[in-house]
Design a protein around this motif. Structure first.
Motif, PDB file in Angstrom:
ATOM      1  N   ARG A  13      -5.858  -3.698  -1.956  1.00  8.46           N
ATOM      2  CA  ARG A  13      -6.372  -3.398  -0.614  1.00  8.46           C
ATOM      3  C   ARG A  13      -6.416  -1.889  -0.398  1.00  8.46           C
ATOM      4  O   ARG A  13      -5.540  -1.178  -0.877  1.00  8.46           O
ATOM      5  CB  ARG A  13      -5.468  -4.004   0.465  1.00  8.46           C
ATOM      6  CG  ARG A  13      -5.364  -5.510   0.412  1.00  8.46           C
ATOM      7  CD  ARG A  13      -4.130  -5.985   1.151  1.00  8.46           C
ATOM      8  NE  ARG A  13      -4.283  -6.011   2.612  1.00  8.46           N
ATOM      9  CZ  ARG A  13      -3.490  -5.387   3.452  1.00  8.46           C
ATOM     10  NH1 ARG A  13      -2.504  -4.634   3.023  1.00  8.46           N
ATOM     11  NH2 ARG A  13      -3.669  -5.499   4.761  1.00  8.46           N
ATOM     12  N   ASP A  23       2.280   6.135  -7.035  1.00  8.97           N
ATOM     13  CA  ASP A  23       0.963   6.389  -7.624  1.00  8.97           C
ATOM     14  C   ASP A  23       0.577   5.323  -8.647  1.00  8.97           C
ATOM     15  O   ASP A  23       0.211   5.620  -9.792  1.00  8.97           O
ATOM     16  CB  ASP A  23       0.937   7.788  -8.268  1.00  8.97           C
ATOM     17  CG  ASP A  23      -0.491   8.243  -8.534  1.00  8.97           C
ATOM     18  OD1 ASP A  23      -1.406   7.764  -7.835  1.00  8.97           O
ATOM     19  OD2 ASP A  23      -0.694   9.052  -9.454  1.00  8.97           O
ATOM     20  N   ARG A  49      -6.935   5.850  -9.205  1.00  7.94           N
ATOM     21  CA  ARG A  49      -5.800   5.281  -9.932  1.00  7.94           C
ATOM     22  C   ARG A  49      -6.230   4.272 -10.987  1.00  7.94           C
ATOM     23  O   ARG A  49      -5.541   4.055 -11.967  1.00  7.94           O
ATOM     24  CB  ARG A  49      -4.874   4.554  -8.953  1.00  7.94           C
ATOM     25  CG  ARG A  49      -3.913   5.459  -8.296  1.00  7.94           C
ATOM     26  CD  ARG A  49      -2.923   4.666  -7.455  1.00  7.94           C
ATOM     27  NE  ARG A  49      -2.375   5.582  -6.487  1.00  7.94           N
ATOM     28  CZ  ARG A  49      -2.221   5.313  -5.204  1.00  7.94           C
ATOM     29  NH1 ARG A  49      -2.540   4.132  -4.722  1.00  7.94           N
ATOM     30  NH2 ARG A  49      -1.732   6.218  -4.395  1.00  7.94           N
ATOM     31  N   ARG A 102      -6.750   1.106   2.845  1.00  9.73           N
ATOM     32  CA  ARG A 102      -6.472   1.175   4.283  1.00  9.73           C
ATOM     33  C   ARG A 102      -7.774   1.033   5.060  1.00  9.73           C
ATOM     34  O   ARG A 102      -8.806   1.583   4.681  1.00  9.73           O
ATOM     35  CB  ARG A 102      -5.756   2.483   4.632  1.00  9.73           C
ATOM     36  CG  ARG A 102      -4.322   2.472   4.124  1.00  9.73           C
ATOM     37  CD  ARG A 102      -3.504   3.624   4.679  1.00  9.73           C
ATOM     38  NE  ARG A 102      -2.083   3.409   4.409  1.00  9.73           N
ATOM     39  CZ  ARG A 102      -1.500   3.678   3.239  1.00  9.73           C
ATOM     40  NH1 ARG A 102      -2.196   4.195   2.251  1.00  9.73           N
ATOM     41  NH2 ARG A 102      -0.212   3.416   3.063  1.00  9.73           N
ATOM     42  N   GLU A 108       2.310   1.684  -3.434  1.00  7.91           N
ATOM     43  CA  GLU A 108       1.292   2.186  -4.367  1.00  7.91           C
ATOM     44  C   GLU A 108       1.180   3.696  -4.251  1.00  7.91           C
ATOM     45  O   GLU A 108       1.060   4.405  -5.252  1.00  7.91           O
ATOM     46  CB  GLU A 108      -0.068   1.536  -4.058  1.00  7.91           C
ATOM     47  CG  GLU A 108      -0.150   0.069  -4.456  1.00  7.91           C
ATOM     48  CD  GLU A 108      -1.530  -0.532  -4.169  1.00  7.91           C
ATOM     49  OE1 GLU A 108      -2.062  -1.229  -5.049  1.00  7.91           O
ATOM     50  OE2 GLU A 108      -2.060  -0.316  -3.064  1.00  7.91           O
ATOM     51  N   ASP A 109       1.229   4.177  -3.011  1.00 10.75           N
ATOM     52  CA  ASP A 109       1.099   5.622  -2.797  1.00 10.75           C
ATOM     53  C   ASP A 109       2.354   6.368  -3.248  1.00 10.75           C
ATOM     54  O   ASP A 109       2.279   7.425  -3.854  1.00 10.75           O
ATOM     55  CB  ASP A 109       0.814   5.913  -1.317  1.00 10.75           C
ATOM     56  CG  ASP A 109      -0.592   5.456  -0.937  1.00 10.75           C
ATOM     57  OD1 ASP A 109      -1.386   5.180  -1.854  1.00 10.75           O
ATOM     58  OD2 ASP A 109      -0.883   5.368   0.274  1.00 10.75           O
ATOM     59  N   MET A 157       0.838  -1.207   0.000  1.00 12.94           N
ATOM     60  CA  MET A 157       0.000   0.000   0.000  1.00 12.94           C
ATOM     61  C   MET A 157       0.875   1.260   0.000  1.00 12.94           C
ATOM     62  O   MET A 157       0.580   2.230  -0.683  1.00 12.94           O
ATOM     63  CB  MET A 157      -0.944   0.008   1.207  1.00 12.94           C
ATOM     64  CG  MET A 157      -2.064  -1.001   1.072  1.00 12.94           C
ATOM     65  SD  MET A 157      -3.508  -0.652   2.092  1.00 12.94           S
ATOM     66  CE  MET A 157      -2.974  -1.254   3.660  1.00 12.94           C
ATOM     67  N   GLU A 158       1.970   1.211   0.764  1.00 19.52           N
ATOM     68  CA  GLU A 158       2.862   2.375   0.796  1.00 19.52           C
ATOM     69  C   GLU A 158       3.515   2.602  -0.557  1.00 19.52           C
ATOM     70  O   GLU A 158       3.663   3.742  -1.016  1.00 19.52           O
ATOM     71  CB  GLU A 158       3.949   2.153   1.851  1.00 19.52           C
ATOM     72  CG  GLU A 158       3.387   1.752   3.186  1.00 19.52           C
ATOM     73  CD  GLU A 158       3.993   2.516   4.319  1.00 19.52           C
ATOM     74  OE1 GLU A 158       5.148   2.936   4.188  1.00 19.52           O
ATOM     75  OE2 GLU A 158       3.295   2.694   5.339  1.00 19.52           O
ATOM     76  N   LYS A 188      -8.818   7.213  -3.431  1.00 17.46           N
ATOM     77  CA  LYS A 188      -7.514   7.378  -4.099  1.00 17.46           C
ATOM     78  C   LYS A 188      -7.207   6.170  -4.983  1.00 17.46           C
ATOM     79  O   LYS A 188      -6.769   6.294  -6.115  1.00 17.46           O
ATOM     80  CB  LYS A 188      -6.459   7.527  -3.004  1.00 17.46           C
ATOM     81  CG  LYS A 188      -5.074   7.798  -3.483  1.00 17.46           C
ATOM     82  CD  LYS A 188      -4.184   8.281  -2.334  1.00 17.46           C
ATOM     83  CE  LYS A 188      -3.976   7.211  -1.274  1.00 17.46           C
ATOM     84  NZ  LYS A 188      -3.223   7.669  -0.115  1.00 17.46           N
ATOM     85  N   ARG A 189      -7.499   4.994  -4.456  1.00 14.16           N
ATOM     86  CA  ARG A 189      -7.193   3.767  -5.203  1.00 14.16           C
ATOM     87  C   ARG A 189      -8.132   3.582  -6.395  1.00 14.16           C
ATOM     88  O   ARG A 189      -7.722   3.086  -7.445  1.00 14.16           O
ATOM     89  CB  ARG A 189      -7.198   2.579  -4.255  1.00 14.16           C
ATOM     90  CG  ARG A 189      -5.967   2.609  -3.384  1.00 14.16           C
ATOM     91  CD  ARG A 189      -5.848   1.603  -2.313  1.00 14.16           C
ATOM     92  NE  ARG A 189      -4.438   1.442  -1.958  1.00 14.16           N
ATOM     93  CZ  ARG A 189      -3.682   2.359  -1.340  1.00 14.16           C
ATOM     94  NH1 ARG A 189      -4.205   3.504  -0.962  1.00 14.16           N
ATOM     95  NH2 ARG A 189      -2.406   2.132  -1.099  1.00 14.16           N
ATOM     96  N   ASP A 195      -8.895   6.839   1.330  1.00 11.84           N
ATOM     97  CA  ASP A 195      -7.891   5.947   0.759  1.00 11.84           C
ATOM     98  C   ASP A 195      -8.513   5.078  -0.344  1.00 11.84           C
ATOM     99  O   ASP A 195      -7.898   4.844  -1.383  1.00 11.84           O
ATOM    100  CB  ASP A 195      -7.313   5.059   1.869  1.00 11.84           C
ATOM    101  CG  ASP A 195      -6.037   4.365   1.438  1.00 11.84           C
ATOM    102  OD1 ASP A 195      -4.997   5.039   1.382  1.00 11.84           O
ATOM    103  OD2 ASP A 195      -6.097   3.166   1.128  1.00 11.84           O
TER     104      ASP A 195
END
Ligand SMILES: Cc1ncc(COP(=O)(O)O)c(C=O)c1O
Lengths: 84, 395
Positions: B153, A55, B168, B155, A51-52, A48-49, B164-165, B161
């Motif tokens: 997944r 981006d 994308r 958060r 991905e952020d 997850m980190e 945001k996903r 969150d």
């Protein structure tokens, strides 16, 4: 392209050091689970980190083929390049 | 490492964590006296770790219905819903669930685990995306894996969150199944459903909500989080289980989408397993009636919840973020958690111990769950015991 990969690798290592402790030596061949003791849940959270940070979307299915730092960096790099 | 060596490694890891001679997992229950009392070894214990939220496992109506079904229809169906296993009771229960949720259709499954496997793998496939809460139950992860869809997944309980996903994913958000739970089984927190629904609408995705722990617990008639929030119409698919507030075993999915019925022809966990026994279906139908009318049971349940939650909080235990029938005390180390678990058992209270990696954020949990049929006396005993143990655990 190679520069891009190195950039990914460097950023990934930074995240890994936060998880595994800064005294641990990390090379592209380091095994994530056996050497860095990153368990499956930690790995999922790391994704997850990542991905952020980049981006991008990293489906966790792809992790089945990932064992080493290099393999993870490669996966991120591949997804990142497809996006551009 | 050979096939069997892997299992030896698992055994060694467990041994390192837990002392010899303590049967923490799969503790043998010798006799069951009621919804709340049983015997372990030669000790009478109070159940404080079941999912028996309304205490219906011993409801006379449910037991009578199950006995009558065994007498008239036998012990099992010996077949799949697809073949010889769709009795009138199975179909009636589906109609009753659909009516309960004012939904077009319902499918009943053999377990709650299979309800998630069957629904997720029936809805999503290769090329699709499942976007799931990071703290999702194992049955959701397994359903996603079975589906062949890409798994991403978000958060835990974070709608921003999630957004945001989805952003994308671009156009692919339209072929995305978002999955959340009404009440999360580890810490007892609710999903931020209003915000999740807003985001899923904005991105034209589909939403599945698992009400396993919230059915019978939330909402005036016990529909779950969808009723408490008034968002029933905005959720695409709801799954749930008979094994918690309904006191049986089995699972369901309800939806207004007509496509739900097609799952009967494509979903392997529906097709390739035997249907629930007549007794299970009969007791569940009786339990669903009691659940719908169970306003007083829910009131009593929440009274017990608030009492225990505030007592533990006052005592300084670290708890999940909000009161709920799942009340988890969060301990820093597995050793502390084990000591608390053992201390409670020595005082005749049986709860669940949950250790990493099954827990969020690597914490160790002593997970209590409260029932409507716990008496004031029992709840007081629990409160006093936690108070007594506090000194020894945190010294
Ligand atoms: C959130 C959630 N979904 C599904 C299940 C599976 O239900 P069952 O145990 O009835 O198969 C459970 C319970 O274990 C659960 O906690």
């Amino acid at each position: 392209m190679l520069n891009d990969y190195n950039d990914v690798l460097q950023k990934l290592c930074h995240h890994l050091k936060q998880l595994a402790g800064s005294e641990v030596e990390i090379t592209p061949q380091t095994d994530l689970i056996n050497e860095l003791a990153i368990d499956s849940v930690k790995l999922l959270n790391l994704i997850m980190e990542i991905e952020d940070e980049f981006d991008i979307s990293v489906p966790i299915n792809a992790l089945a083929d990932v064992q080493t730092v290099h393999e993870l960096a490669n996966l991120i790099h591949r997804i990142k390049s497809q996006k551009q | 490492m050979s096939l069997l060596d892997k299992l030896d490694a698992v055994a060694a890891a467990r041994k390192a964590l837990l002392p010899e001679g303590v049967e923490v997992f799969g503790t043998p229950i010798e006799e069951v006296y009621s919804s709340t009392e049983a015997r372990i070894g030669d000790q009478r214990i109070l159940f404080l770790g079941t999912n028996n939220y309304l205490g219906l496992t011993f409801a006379q109506e449910c037991r009578d219905a199950a006995q009558e079904a065994i007498r008239s229809e036998g012990t099992g169906t010996t077949g799949s819903r697809m073949a010889n296993g769709s009795y009138s009771g199975h179909r009636a229960l589906e109609r009753e669930f659909a009516e309960f949720y004012q939904c077009r259709s319902c499918i009943v499954f053999t377990t709650g685990y299979q309800a998630n496997l069957a629904t997720i793998s029936g809805l999503a496939g290769p090329g699709d995306i499942v976007l799931i809460d990071g703290d999702s139950h194992a049955s959701i992860y397994d359903g996603c894996r079975l589906s062949g869809a890409e798994i991403i997944r978000f958060r835990h309980n974070d709608a921003a969150d999630l957004e945001k996903r989805l952003r994308r994913l671009g156009k692919r958000s339209r072929s995305t199944l978002i999955i959340a739970e009404g009440i999360y089984s580890m810490l007892g927190d609710r999903a931020p459903l209003a915000n999740i629904v807003k985001v899923k609408d904005a991105y034209n995705s589909t939403l599945l909500l698992d009400e396993a722990h919230s059915l019978g617990v939330l909402g005036e008639t016990g529909q779950g989080l969808v009723e408490e929030t008034g968002l029933l119409d905005r959720v695409d698919f709801i799954t749930g289980t008979f094994s918690k507030s309904l006191g049986g075993i089995g699972g369901y999915c309800v939806s207004n989408h007509p496509q739900l019925d097609q799952l009967r022809y494509v979903s392997r966990p529906y097709i390739f397993t035997a249907s629930p026994t007549p007794a299970t279906i009969a007791s569940t139908r009786a339990a669903l009636r009691l659940l719908r009318e169970g306003v007083e049971l829910r009131r009593q349940l929440w009274r017990n919840v608030h009492q225990l939650y505030s007592q533990l909080k006052e005592l300084g235990y670290r708890l999940g973020p909000e009161p709920s029938p799942v009340i988890a005390t969060i301990l820093e180390t597995p050793q502390q958690a084990l000591a608390l678990w053992k201390g409670l058992l020595e005082h005749g209270i049986y709860v669940n111990l949950v250790l990493p990696p099954a827990t969020p954020e690597g914490n160790s949990l002593v997970r209590c769950s409260v029932s409507a049929v716990h008496t004031t006396e029992q709840m007081n005993h629990v409160g006093k015991t936690f108070a007594k143990l506090r000194e020894t655990i945190f010294q």
